[in-house]
Design an enzyme around this catalytic site. Structure first.
Site, PDB file in Angstrom:
ATOM      1  N   TYR A   1       0.357  -0.916  -0.284  1.00  0.00           N
ATOM      2  CA  TYR A   1       0.071   0.345   0.141  1.00  0.00           C
ATOM      3  C   TYR A   1       0.940   1.100   0.116  1.00  0.00           C
ATOM      4  O   TYR A   1       2.028   1.085   0.112  1.00  0.00           O
ATOM      5  CB  TYR A   1      -0.717   0.063   0.819  1.00  0.00           C
ATOM      6  CG  TYR A   1      -0.310   0.680   2.616  1.00  0.00           C
ATOM      7  CD1 TYR A   1       0.352  -0.362   3.440  1.00  0.00           C
ATOM      8  CD2 TYR A   1      -0.757   1.513   3.248  1.00  0.00           C
ATOM      9  CE1 TYR A   1       1.022  -0.422   4.137  1.00  0.00           C
ATOM     10  CE2 TYR A   1       0.132   2.012   4.273  1.00  0.00           C
ATOM     11  CZ  TYR A   1       0.728   0.668   5.069  1.00  0.00           C
ATOM     12  OH  TYR A   1       1.516   1.223   6.176  1.00  0.00           O
TER      13      TYR A   1
ATOM     14  N   LYS B   1       6.381  -2.136   2.379  1.00  0.00           N
ATOM     15  CA  LYS B   1       5.459  -1.363   2.290  1.00  0.00           C
ATOM     16  C   LYS B   1       4.222  -2.037   2.458  1.00  0.00           C
ATOM     17  O   LYS B   1       2.992  -2.440   1.537  1.00  0.00           O
ATOM     18  CB  LYS B   1       4.920  -0.025   2.184  1.00  0.00           C
ATOM     19  CG  LYS B   1       3.557   0.856   2.649  1.00  0.00           C
ATOM     20  CD  LYS B   1       4.314   2.577   2.492  1.00  0.00           C
ATOM     21  CE  LYS B   1       3.337   3.472   3.069  1.00  0.00           C
ATOM     22  NZ  LYS B   1       3.597   3.356   4.669  1.00  0.00           N
TER      23      LYS B   1
ATOM     24  N   ARG C   1       8.014   4.240  -5.140  1.00  0.00           N
ATOM     25  CA  ARG C   1       8.278   3.315  -3.953  1.00  0.00           C
ATOM     26  C   ARG C   1       7.275   2.456  -3.802  1.00  0.00           C
ATOM     27  O   ARG C   1       7.890   0.737  -3.403  1.00  0.00           O
ATOM     28  CB  ARG C   1       7.729   4.034  -2.465  1.00  0.00           C
ATOM     29  CG  ARG C   1       8.047   2.731  -1.141  1.00  0.00           C
ATOM     30  CD  ARG C   1       8.077   3.370   0.559  1.00  0.00           C
ATOM     31  NE  ARG C   1       7.153   4.415   0.047  1.00  0.00           N
ATOM     32  CZ  ARG C   1       6.380   5.470   1.355  1.00  0.00           C
ATOM     33  NH1 ARG C   1       7.499   5.755   2.045  1.00  0.00           N
ATOM     34  NH2 ARG C   1       5.080   5.395   1.340  1.00  0.00           N
TER      35      ARG C   1
ATOM     36  N   GLU D   1      12.860   2.990  13.612  1.00  0.00           N
ATOM     37  CA  GLU D   1      11.918   3.861  12.712  1.00  0.00           C
ATOM     38  C   GLU D   1      10.650   4.241  13.610  1.00  0.00           C
ATOM     39  O   GLU D   1      10.386   3.221  15.341  1.00  0.00           O
ATOM     40  CB  GLU D   1      11.360   3.379  11.901  1.00  0.00           C
ATOM     41  CG  GLU D   1      10.327   2.487  11.507  1.00  0.00           C
ATOM     42  CD  GLU D   1      10.864   2.093   9.805  1.00  0.00           C
ATOM     43  OE1 GLU D   1      10.327   2.585   9.050  1.00  0.00           O
ATOM     44  OE2 GLU D   1      10.696   1.182  10.096  1.00  0.00           O
TER      45      GLU D   1
HETATM   46  N1  PDD Z   1       3.171   5.632   7.018  1.00  0.00           N
HETATM   47  N2  PDD Z   1       7.816   4.121   8.421  1.00  0.00           N
HETATM   48  C1  PDD Z   1       6.682   2.992   8.689  1.00  0.00           C
HETATM   49  C2  PDD Z   1       6.759   1.687   9.899  1.00  0.00           C
HETATM   50  C3  PDD Z   1       5.981   4.292   8.186  1.00  0.00           C
HETATM   51  O1  PDD Z   1       4.940   3.187   7.943  1.00  0.00           O
HETATM   52  C4  PDD Z   1       5.749   5.072   7.329  1.00  0.00           C
HETATM   53  C5  PDD Z   1       4.165   6.017   6.682  1.00  0.00           C
HETATM   54  C6  PDD Z   1       6.656   5.802   7.222  1.00  0.00           C
HETATM   55  C7  PDD Z   1       6.629   7.137   6.585  1.00  0.00           C
HETATM   56  O2  PDD Z   1       7.171   6.453   5.352  1.00  0.00           O
HETATM   57  P1  PDD Z   1       6.281   7.773   4.716  1.00  0.00           P
HETATM   58  O3  PDD Z   1       7.419   9.536   5.232  1.00  0.00           O
HETATM   59  O4  PDD Z   1       6.719   8.124   3.602  1.00  0.00           O
HETATM   60  O5  PDD Z   1       5.015   8.296   5.123  1.00  0.00           O
HETATM   61  C8  PDD Z   1       8.087   5.293   8.279  1.00  0.00           C
HETATM   62  C9  PDD Z   1       1.699   5.540   6.295  1.00  0.00           C
HETATM   63  C10 PDD Z   1       1.798   6.950   7.147  1.00  0.00           C
HETATM   64  C11 PDD Z   1       0.713   4.999   7.105  1.00  0.00           C
HETATM   65  O6  PDD Z   1       1.229   3.535   6.914  1.00  0.00           O
HETATM   66  O7  PDD Z   1      -0.613   5.221   7.800  1.00  0.00           O
END
Ligand code: PDD
Length: 287
Positions: free
Chosen positions: A34, A148, A53, A180
């Site tokens: 996703y 993701k 990504r 993270e």
């Molecule tokens: N999550 N690390 C994890 C584990 C994440 O699930 C996310 C984002 C990020 C940050 O990625 P980005 O900057 O591309 O949003 C880092 C999204 C927002 C979610 O699952 O809702």
């Protein structure tokens, strides 16, 4: 009841009319990936980076799903009135009409997208951003956090743990090293240098993380991708987390203890201003 139009397999529909098979492999096995993409004033923020990504995640799980994603997502946002929304896009391997681990042949992927209204953080300004209170906890996840994937049970359990402790997010520790947040990337500032865990530490390559590094480099702020131990937090000048819908957020308390003086730090203020300027340039077609 959500009154927004959703997208499912070629159709724009009211959510109650959007249905998938109980044998969908996304539902049964989280065999799906996703993206979450913010749109401000109807314009995608780092849309190409999100789609890159997505292509990486699809490739990593051996799923082919060819679509004109920008056309699809822009149309979904338009049908929901434009404005400030996050778009959720999920692609699963589809259904073969029964449950079995190995899927045979090529299935028709299930493509689902929906939108949710969000705050326009850059319009509201830095004063409206609240410092986060976070906890530290063991990283319970698998070894492919670079994908993701919708397999987010460990993330949810760790987030529940944070919420039970009255915190906004959990910072995760794996083998003695910070990785993270449950849904965000991590930054630690010391002596004017921005430190963040290496991508090879088994984290998601956040689009907001990449933008922070890009904007900092352009502004001459030194950055280091490195191993960070939890002890580094105690002596940090600033700690931030980042994600698409939250942008860059200052962490002001960790496990109940203030980060430095417990206030939003000056480098965070600077970075937020750089984001706001970037967002403005995006709207005027300069970025
Ligand atoms: N999550 N690390 C994890 C584990 C994440 O699930 C996310 C984002 C990020 C940050 O990625 P980005 O900057 O591309 O949003 C880092 C999204 C927002 C979610 O699952 O809702």
């Amino acid at each position: 009841m959500n009154s927004e139009v959703v997208y499912l397999n070629g159709q724009f529909l009211p959510p109650e009319q959007a249905q998938i098979s109980v044998f969908d492999r996304g539902f049964l096995f989280a065999d799906s990936v996703y993206e979450v993409i913010p749109f401000y004033q109807g314009v995608g923020f780092r849309l190409q980076e999100h789609l890159q990504r997505l292509a990486y995640s699809l490739d990593a799980i051996g799923l082919q799903a060819e679509q004109d994603w920008p056309v699809l997502l822009n149309e979904l946002v338009r049908r929901n009135g434009g404005g400030n929304r996050s778009v959720y896009l999920q692609i699963s391997r589809g259904s073969e009409g029964r449950r079995r681990f190995a899927s045979e042949g090529k299935l028709q992927p299930t493509v689902f997208a929906c939108t949710t209204p969000i705050r326009h953080i850059y319009d509201e300004g830095a004063d409206r951003i609240q410092g986060y209170n976070v906890i530290l906890t063991d990283d319970l996840r698998w070894h492919r956090c670079d994908i993701k994937s919708t397999g987010l049970l460990a993330n949810l359990l760790m987030q529940q743990q944070a919420h039970r402790a009255g915190a906004d997010e959990a910072l995760l520790v794996r083998d003695g090293v910070l990785s993270e947040g449950t849904s965000s990337n991590l930054f630690v500032v010391r002596d004017g240098v921005i430190h963040t865990p290496r991508l090879s530490a088994g984290i998601l390559g956040g689009t907001t993380r990449a933008l922070i590094l890009e904007l900092a480099t352009d502004a001459g702020i030194p950055c280091q991708e490195t191993d960070l131990r939890p002890e580094a937090l105690a002596t940090a000048d600033e700690v931030w987390i980042s994600s698409s819908t939250r942008g860059v957020v200052p962490v002001t308390r960790i496990d109940g203890q203030p980060v430095a003086d417990g206030q939003k730090g000056p480098l965070w203020q600077h970075m937020f201003a750089l984001f706001t300027r970037f967002q403005h340039r995006l709207m005027t077609g300069e970025a």
